[in-house]
Design an enzyme around this catalytic site. Structure first.
Site, PDB file in Angstrom:
ATOM      1  N   HIS A  29       0.849  -1.193   0.000  1.00 54.29           N
ATOM      2  CA  HIS A  29       0.000   0.000   0.000  1.00 54.29           C
ATOM      3  C   HIS A  29       0.884   1.241   0.000  1.00 54.29           C
ATOM      4  O   HIS A  29       1.431   1.620   1.036  1.00 54.29           O
ATOM      5  CB  HIS A  29      -0.910   0.005   1.235  1.00 54.29           C
ATOM      6  CG  HIS A  29      -1.916   1.119   1.225  1.00 54.29           C
ATOM      7  ND1 HIS A  29      -3.203   0.944   0.786  1.00 54.29           N
ATOM      8  CD2 HIS A  29      -1.817   2.418   1.587  1.00 54.29           C
ATOM      9  CE1 HIS A  29      -3.855   2.088   0.886  1.00 54.29           C
ATOM     10  NE2 HIS A  29      -3.029   3.008   1.367  1.00 54.29           N
ATOM     11  N   HIS A  31       1.516   5.346  -2.089  1.00 58.55           N
ATOM     12  CA  HIS A  31       0.975   6.403  -2.951  1.00 58.55           C
ATOM     13  C   HIS A  31       2.127   7.154  -3.639  1.00 58.55           C
ATOM     14  O   HIS A  31       2.471   8.272  -3.241  1.00 58.55           O
ATOM     15  CB  HIS A  31       0.156   7.389  -2.123  1.00 58.55           C
ATOM     16  CG  HIS A  31      -1.092   6.837  -1.535  1.00 58.55           C
ATOM     17  ND1 HIS A  31      -2.308   6.867  -2.182  1.00 58.55           N
ATOM     18  CD2 HIS A  31      -1.324   6.225  -0.347  1.00 58.55           C
ATOM     19  CE1 HIS A  31      -3.239   6.322  -1.410  1.00 58.55           C
ATOM     20  NE2 HIS A  31      -2.661   5.912  -0.289  1.00 58.55           N
ATOM     21  N   HIS A 181      -9.943   1.774   0.457  1.00 56.56           N
ATOM     22  CA  HIS A 181      -9.493   2.477   1.659  1.00 56.56           C
ATOM     23  C   HIS A 181     -10.650   2.588   2.647  1.00 56.56           C
ATOM     24  O   HIS A 181     -11.748   3.009   2.271  1.00 56.56           O
ATOM     25  CB  HIS A 181      -9.075   3.916   1.318  1.00 56.56           C
ATOM     26  CG  HIS A 181      -7.706   4.073   0.767  1.00 56.56           C
ATOM     27  ND1 HIS A 181      -7.300   3.511  -0.413  1.00 56.56           N
ATOM     28  CD2 HIS A 181      -6.642   4.797   1.234  1.00 56.56           C
ATOM     29  CE1 HIS A 181      -6.040   3.862  -0.655  1.00 56.56           C
ATOM     30  NE2 HIS A 181      -5.625   4.636   0.328  1.00 56.56           N
ATOM     31  N   HIS A 213      -5.996  -0.064   5.845  1.00 65.78           N
ATOM     32  CA  HIS A 213      -6.247   0.690   7.083  1.00 65.78           C
ATOM     33  C   HIS A 213      -7.256  -0.041   7.981  1.00 65.78           C
ATOM     34  O   HIS A 213      -6.892  -0.505   9.048  1.00 65.78           O
ATOM     35  CB  HIS A 213      -6.680   2.128   6.796  1.00 65.78           C
ATOM     36  CG  HIS A 213      -5.735   2.868   5.899  1.00 65.78           C
ATOM     37  ND1 HIS A 213      -4.364   2.859   6.099  1.00 65.78           N
ATOM     38  CD2 HIS A 213      -5.944   3.611   4.779  1.00 65.78           C
ATOM     39  CE1 HIS A 213      -3.782   3.569   5.148  1.00 65.78           C
ATOM     40  NE2 HIS A 213      -4.710   4.033   4.336  1.00 65.78           N
ATOM     41  N   ASP A 267       2.081   3.412   2.788  1.00 63.78           N
ATOM     42  CA  ASP A 267       1.107   4.484   2.624  1.00 63.78           C
ATOM     43  C   ASP A 267       1.794   5.684   1.974  1.00 63.78           C
ATOM     44  O   ASP A 267       2.557   5.525   1.027  1.00 63.78           O
ATOM     45  CB  ASP A 267       0.437   4.831   3.944  1.00 63.78           C
ATOM     46  CG  ASP A 267      -0.929   5.485   3.751  1.00 63.78           C
ATOM     47  OD1 ASP A 267      -1.528   5.300   2.681  1.00 63.78           O
ATOM     48  OD2 ASP A 267      -1.409   6.164   4.676  1.00 63.78           O
TER      49      ASP A 267
END
Length: 360
Positions: A29, A31, A181, A213, A267
């Site tokens: 995960h 970004h 998410h 999450h 993240d």
């Protein structure tokens, strides 16, 4: 050694040698389109709510110096040299950015053939609440995205069933996996998770849905927690945790006792949301151990397994296996005697090998 599906997660390179061989790391995960990696220092704005953070994200779009492709390439290359061999990249799609971020991250990934990158079409700025985004997400699946994303059906979109109808409908039409998410907490968050589990089973998508999450699963005081964990396990849903700052972290032993599958990710890495993040999954395994109160070798080895072989199973990457030897074409090598010490000391790998190629 802690075993994962009857295979060891780390072995010595040769008898008497201190060199430790392990499976490759997997960032489940991340970004990369949001990262300021390779850009000058970004001063972050204060934020107290998810809406504040998303607003800061939008403001930052015009402040980056380098393109999405260049920033993503810099971050992906750094992570790869530090042992990450596969990752799931959540990339913004919406009227604010169109398909540019998906195209930029895909272009960056194609420059690193020994790194597997799955791209999630992620409606960060809203989907139903941001008209035009559903069409853009559908278009993204032929522009470089692999997986249909979603975000807080109730907390952000205020329409649980409408949001999930759109996400699962799009995924089934295109034969794609789903990755939603979910920051929503409390019993409401657990109800959302059970609805996602029910839809997963109804669609025959067991093993093809991930909830990153999942903060509601981190609250042991909630009456329906164990019922929800059983539903997640029955649907073979993956939970991706990132052990971020003040964010809740799950009780790993409790989730695993219910049969819940867990992977780990970075993240955001030095983006508008936070100045923190190194892009190293060695560091993330350490943080996962620290945040979950790992003490024993078995606790620490579980964190390493979650950051390596478990993530590989989530992404469906068979060559990233915990069954490694000195001749395995895909492996990491560390100058440290044990997995437990590796997780605590956080050394960089001395050698990263993928498909028989050394990564430099």
């Amino acid at each position: 050694m802690f075993s994962d599906e009857h295979t060891e997660i780390g072995t010595e390179a040769e008898k008497g040698s201190p060199m430790l061989l392990t499976a490759g790391l997997v960032d489940a995960h991340i970004h990369p389109d949001k990262s300021s990696w390779s850009d000058p220092w970004m001063s972050r704005r204060p934020a107290e709510t998810l809406a504040d953070l998303i607003g800061n994200n939008i403001k930052a779009l015009s402040e980056y110096t380098h393109s999405v492709e260049e920033r993503a390439f810099a971050l992906l290359s750094h992570a790869h040299r530090n042992g990450t061999l596969a990752m799931r990249a959540h990339v913004d799609v919406g009227t604010e950015v169109g398909l540019a971020n998906v195209e930029g991250v895909r272009a960056a990934a194609e420059r690193i053939p020994t790194l597997d990158v799955q791209i999630v079409s992620f409606p960060q700025f809203g989907m139903l609440t941001n008209p035009g985004t559903v069409d853009l997400m559908a278009a993204s699946l032929t522009a470089g995205a692999d997986i249909v994303g979603g975000i807080d059906p109730i907390g952000l979109e205020h329409d649980l069933h409408g949001h999930l109808d759109a996400v699962f409908g799009m995924a089934q039409a295109a034969s794609r996996d789903v990755d939603i998410h979910l920051h929503d907490g409390g019993e409401e968050g657990l109800a959302e998770i059970r609805e996602i589990a029910a839809r997963t089973v109804a669609a025959g998508m067991q093993g093809h849905v991930t909830i990153p999450h999942a903060f509601a699963l981190c609250d042991s005081s909630l009456p329906s927690l164990r019922e929800t964990l059983d539903a997640v396990a029955d649907a073979r849903i993956w939970i991706a945790t990132c052990a971020l700052g003040p964010d809740p972290v799950p009780d790993l032993a409790l989730l695993e006792s219910h049969g819940v599958q867990i992977a780990a990710g970075s993240d955001g890495v030095r983006d508008s949301w936070s100045p923190f993040g190194t892009g190293s999954m060695v560091d993330r395994a350490h943080l996962l151990g620290y945040r979950t109160g790992a003490i024993t070798d078995a606790d620490l080895e579980r964190c390493w397994r979650i950051a390596t072989a478990s993530g590989a199973r989530m992404l469906g990457i068979p060559d990233i296996s915990s069954d490694v030897t000195a001749t395995s074409p895909t492996r990491l090598e560390f100058d440290v005697p044990t997995i437990a010490q590796l997780v605590v000391d956080r050394p960089a790998p001395t050698r990263v090998v993928r498909h028989g190629h050394d990564i430099h």
